[in-house]
Design a protein around this motif. Structure first.
Motif, mmCIF file in Angstrom:
data_model
loop_
_atom_site.group_PDB
_atom_site.id
_atom_site.type_symbol
_atom_site.label_atom_id
_atom_site.label_comp_id
_atom_site.label_asym_id
_atom_site.label_seq_id
_atom_site.Cartn_x
_atom_site.Cartn_y
_atom_site.Cartn_z
ATOM 1 N N THR A 171 38.528 47.469 48.790
ATOM 2 C CA THR A 171 39.689 46.733 48.314
ATOM 3 C C THR A 171 39.893 47.020 46.840
ATOM 4 O O THR A 171 38.950 47.036 46.056
ATOM 5 C CB THR A 171 39.489 45.230 48.526
ATOM 6 N N ILE A 172 41.128 47.230 46.465
ATOM 7 C CA ILE A 172 41.458 47.481 45.063
ATOM 8 C C ILE A 172 41.368 46.166 44.298
ATOM 9 O O ILE A 172 41.910 45.150 44.718
ATOM 10 C CB ILE A 172 42.866 48.097 44.960
ATOM 11 N N ALA A 173 40.669 46.192 43.161
ATOM 12 C CA ALA A 173 40.488 44.999 42.342
ATOM 13 C C ALA A 173 41.349 45.027 41.085
ATOM 14 O O ALA A 173 41.382 44.049 40.349
ATOM 15 C CB ALA A 173 39.017 44.848 41.957
ATOM 16 N N SER A 174 42.032 46.115 40.833
ATOM 17 C CA SER A 174 42.870 46.185 39.631
ATOM 18 C C SER A 174 44.219 45.531 39.893
ATOM 19 O O SER A 174 44.664 45.430 41.030
ATOM 20 C CB SER A 174 43.064 47.633 39.182
ATOM 21 N N GLY A 175 44.843 45.096 38.819
ATOM 22 C CA GLY A 175 46.172 44.502 38.923
ATOM 23 C C GLY A 175 47.228 45.558 39.173
ATOM 24 O O GLY A 175 47.006 46.761 38.987
ATOM 25 N N GLU A 176 48.384 45.114 39.566
ATOM 26 C CA GLU A 176 49.481 46.010 39.944
ATOM 27 C C GLU A 176 49.911 46.941 38.813
ATOM 28 O O GLU A 176 50.342 48.051 39.049
ATOM 29 C CB GLU A 176 50.662 45.143 40.382
ATOM 30 N N ARG A 177 49.826 46.501 37.573
ATOM 31 C CA ARG A 177 50.281 47.323 36.446
ATOM 32 C C ARG A 177 49.119 47.853 35.602
ATOM 33 O O ARG A 177 49.302 48.219 34.448
ATOM 34 C CB ARG A 177 51.238 46.501 35.583
ATOM 35 N N ARG B 151 44.909 39.478 38.171
ATOM 36 C CA ARG B 151 45.337 40.447 37.167
ATOM 37 C C ARG B 151 46.831 40.750 37.265
ATOM 38 O O ARG B 151 47.459 41.076 36.269
ATOM 39 C CB ARG B 151 44.516 41.726 37.309
ATOM 40 N N THR B 152 47.387 40.660 38.458
ATOM 41 C CA THR B 152 48.818 40.896 38.636
ATOM 42 C C THR B 152 49.635 39.677 38.205
ATOM 43 O O THR B 152 50.703 39.818 37.620
ATOM 44 C CB THR B 152 49.123 41.239 40.112
ATOM 45 N N TYR B 153 49.117 38.492 38.484
ATOM 46 C CA TYR B 153 49.806 37.229 38.158
ATOM 47 C C TYR B 153 48.892 36.371 37.276
ATOM 48 O O TYR B 153 48.256 35.438 37.758
ATOM 49 C CB TYR B 153 50.147 36.455 39.433
ATOM 50 N N PRO B 154 48.798 36.659 35.983
ATOM 51 C CA PRO B 154 47.876 35.918 35.114
ATOM 52 C C PRO B 154 48.147 34.414 35.055
ATOM 53 O O PRO B 154 47.237 33.642 34.794
ATOM 54 C CB PRO B 154 48.075 36.546 33.734
ATOM 55 N N LEU C 216 51.193 38.146 48.411
ATOM 56 C CA LEU C 216 51.358 36.788 47.911
ATOM 57 C C LEU C 216 52.852 36.500 47.909
ATOM 58 O O LEU C 216 53.604 37.075 47.133
ATOM 59 C CB LEU C 216 50.785 36.699 46.494
ATOM 60 N N ARG C 217 53.290 35.626 48.799
ATOM 61 C CA ARG C 217 54.731 35.410 48.973
ATOM 62 C C ARG C 217 55.373 34.642 47.829
ATOM 63 O O ARG C 217 56.492 34.922 47.450
ATOM 64 C CB ARG C 217 54.986 34.707 50.295
ATOM 65 N N ASP C 218 54.689 33.644 47.290
ATOM 66 C CA ASP C 218 55.284 32.829 46.235
ATOM 67 C C ASP C 218 54.245 32.538 45.153
ATOM 68 O O ASP C 218 53.498 31.565 45.249
ATOM 69 C CB ASP C 218 55.828 31.527 46.823
ATOM 70 N N PRO C 219 54.173 33.375 44.108
ATOM 71 C CA PRO C 219 53.166 33.177 43.070
ATOM 72 C C PRO C 219 53.366 31.904 42.252
ATOM 73 O O PRO C 219 52.504 31.518 41.487
ATOM 74 C CB PRO C 219 53.294 34.420 42.188
ATOM 75 N N ALA C 220 54.479 31.208 42.445
ATOM 76 C CA ALA C 220 54.705 29.947 41.729
ATOM 77 C C ALA C 220 53.962 28.780 42.401
ATOM 78 O O ALA C 220 53.733 27.756 41.770
ATOM 79 C CB ALA C 220 56.199 29.646 41.667
ATOM 80 N N ARG C 221 53.577 28.935 43.645
ATOM 81 C CA ARG C 221 52.866 27.870 44.365
ATOM 82 C C ARG C 221 51.361 27.989 44.126
ATOM 83 O O ARG C 221 50.842 29.076 43.920
ATOM 84 C CB ARG C 221 53.137 27.986 45.860
ATOM 85 N N PRO C 222 50.633 26.869 44.186
ATOM 86 C CA PRO C 222 49.166 26.928 44.047
ATOM 87 C C PRO C 222 48.551 27.783 45.154
ATOM 88 O O PRO C 222 49.027 27.798 46.285
ATOM 89 C CB PRO C 222 48.737 25.467 44.194
ATOM 90 N N VAL C 223 47.490 28.495 44.794
ATOM 91 C CA VAL C 223 46.817 29.402 45.728
ATOM 92 C C VAL C 223 45.326 29.080 45.731
ATOM 93 O O VAL C 223 44.742 28.841 44.680
ATOM 94 C CB VAL C 223 47.026 30.878 45.302
ATOM 95 N N VAL C 224 44.714 29.086 46.916
ATOM 96 C CA VAL C 224 43.273 28.896 47.049
ATOM 97 C C VAL C 224 42.700 30.161 47.675
ATOM 98 O O VAL C 224 43.169 30.615 48.719
ATOM 99 C CB VAL C 224 42.933 27.672 47.931
ATOM 100 N N PHE C 225 41.698 30.747 47.018
ATOM 101 C CA PHE C 225 40.974 31.890 47.567
ATOM 102 C C PHE C 225 39.563 31.433 47.908
ATOM 103 O O PHE C 225 38.912 30.780 47.090
ATOM 104 C CB PHE C 225 40.865 33.028 46.552
ATOM 105 N N ILE C 226 39.095 31.810 49.087
ATOM 106 C CA ILE C 226 37.717 31.568 49.495
ATOM 107 C C ILE C 226 37.123 32.934 49.788
ATOM 108 O O ILE C 226 37.647 33.666 50.630
ATOM 109 C CB ILE C 226 37.644 30.660 50.733
#
Length: 170
Positions: free
Chosen positions: A50-56, A120-123, A96-106
């Motif tokens: 899996t790529i761990a770098s941000g989009e830019r 990294r893409t959405y600081p 990620l459909r809506d980066p404005a909404r809270p996100v939980v990663f497990i």
């Protein structure tokens, strides 16, 4: 491709990253296949990471766990700047459909890589992370995640006072 080792288990490639990201379309998070020649044979070994770098990002980062008896990770660990490694264009999608909404990663272990790509893409992402590992040494990107996210380190082995002692379970 220029190569640098960030720490054991993490590689960054300075490559035509813009082209790699555009090849995936919505490359917010994608997979890439790495190929290295066998050191004692002419066999090639492919593995997907899996790529761990941000989009830019200016470099392509992957995270891997060194498996001493593995076919590819010992070669990855021994790479030096200037060594060549074939990398596929990204494929798959995890959007990620809506980066404005809270996100939980497990995540457990190196499964934290997609979370890092999103961070990294959405600081400014409102992110909560549960990261389960056996040892605190396996908390890859811990400092980066602790800065600006709600980060919960869960360690099943010996854990320091800043970690939850136990496993991530459903």
């Amino acid at each position: 491709r220029k190569l640098k080792t960030l720490r054991e288990g993490q590689l960054a490639f300075a490559a035509a990253v813009t082209e790699l990201h555009s090849a995936a379309g919505r490359a917010e998070q994608a997979l890439a296949t790495l190929r290295a020649s066998g050191q004692e044979t002419d066999l090639l070994h492919d593995r997907t990471y899996t790529i761990a770098s941000g989009e830019r990002a200016d470099s392509l980062c992957i995270l891997y766990r060194l498996i001493p008896s593995g076919l590819l990770t010992p070669q990855l660990a021994s790479l030096q700047p200037g060594d060549q490694l074939k990398v596929s264009a990204p494929y798959g999608e995890f959007v990620l459909r809506d980066p404005a909404r809270p996100v939980v990663f497990i995540a457990t272990g190196t499964g934290i890589a997609p979370c890092i790509a999103y961070r990294r893409t959405y600081p400014q992402l409102n992110l909560t992370v549960l990261h389960g590992v056996r040892s605190e040494d396996d908390l890859f990107y811990r400092a980066e995640l602790e800065a600006g996210t709600t980060y919960h380190a869960c360690v099943s082995g010996h854990a320091g006072p800043a970690c939850f002692k136990g496993r991530v379970t459903a």
